[in-house]
Design an enzyme around this catalytic site. Structure first.
Site, PDB file in Angstrom:
ATOM      1  CB  THR A   1      55.578 -52.277 -76.035  1.00  0.00           C
ATOM      2  OG1 THR A   1      56.154 -51.927 -74.759  1.00  0.00           O
ATOM      3  CG2 THR A   1      56.694 -52.702 -76.978  1.00  0.00           C
ATOM      4  CG  ASP A   2      51.299 -49.538 -71.948  1.00  0.00           C
ATOM      5  OD1 ASP A   2      50.216 -49.798 -72.512  1.00  0.00           O
ATOM      6  OD2 ASP A   2      51.380 -49.240 -70.748  1.00  0.00           O
ATOM      7  CG  LEU A   3      51.595 -44.471 -78.080  1.00  0.00           C
ATOM      8  CD1 LEU A   3      52.499 -43.537 -77.261  1.00  0.00           C
ATOM      9  CD2 LEU A   3      51.889 -44.314 -79.568  1.00  0.00           C
TER      10      LEU A   3
END
EC number: 2.7.1.166
Length: 236
Positions: free
Chosen positions: A166-168
């Site tokens: 979710t935080d690539l």
């Protein structure tokens, strides 16, 4: 072997290959400083301490909230179950990814301490040796199309396992001295069915490249992302 041990209102989940004597002190930076085992640190939302265990160098991270809410409640989270704590969830997700052949840090030990309805948490995971994130590298020089393709391949491997990062962003992708690609920071990431979220991951990553091109003048062009997608699509 993955084991757990309870200490009153605290619990540790650990890999006995790397931790032979689980104890609460493992998650206390002052303990490592007293042992003269702190070998470095990095500052982000909080300080990540790099510490030397007998058989592996680890990154010790305390879970902290970000954003406006994080200024009010810095490091307390609603307790539902031990397995649902941020540290335990990330520990098991890293284990799942490594078993599937994705290049992520080894999970070493996860800690959670319950305080009534809330908990605090820490994680010990492998420090990737001789590695830099893409932001650091791209501030110095550009990357070859081959390396971008390798990045795409690694992301595709993660997606094939069904893990939504979710935080690539380019702070969370590392390249080591052997040009191996690593993906890090799986806090709040989770397994997910379907495919729509995979494109959202890629879109987020592209926004990260564009953001850092404006902010830090990194050596990056749109064609580089096409090379990354070529590697990604080769695994479909």
């Amino acid at each position: 072997m993955i084991e757990q041990q309870q200490f009153g209102q605290s619990r540790i989940c650990y890999d006995s290959e790397w931790v032979s004597s689980p104890e609460l002190a493992l998650f206390d930076p002052q303990y490592w400083q007293a042992q003269n085992k702190v070998v470095g640190s990095a500052t982000g939302r909080g300080t990540t301490w790099f510490v030397q265990l007998p058989k592996i160098t680890a990154a010790l991270r305390h879970y902290r909230r970000g954003g406006l809410f994080g200024k009010l409640v810095k490091d307390h989270y609603w307790f539902q179950s031990w397995s649902a704590t941020r540290s335990f969830a990330e520990f098991h997700l890293l284990k799942q990814l490594r078993e599937a052949g994705v290049n992520v840090p080894r999970p070493i030990a996860a800690y959670a301490m319950r305080k009534g309805l809330f908990y605090q948490a820490d994680l010990l995971s492998e420090r990737i040796a001789n590695a830099q994130d893409l932001v650091t590298i791209l501030q110095k020089h550009s990357l070859s199309a081959e390396l971008y393709q390798k990045i795409g391949v690694e992301i595709a491997k993660m997606h094939r396992v069904g893990v939504n990062h979710t935080d690539l962003n380019i702070h969370n992708i590392l390249i080591d001295a052997q040009e191996t690609i690593w993906i890090i920071d799986f806090d709040k990431c989770y397994p997910q069915a379907g495919d729509g979220w995979k494109q959202e991951n890629l879109d987020r990553l592209k926004r990260s490249f564009n953001k850092e091109r404006v902010k830090r003048s990194i050596h990056w062009h749109d064609k580089d992302f096409h090379a990354l997608l070529t590697g990604y699509e080769s695994q479909q």
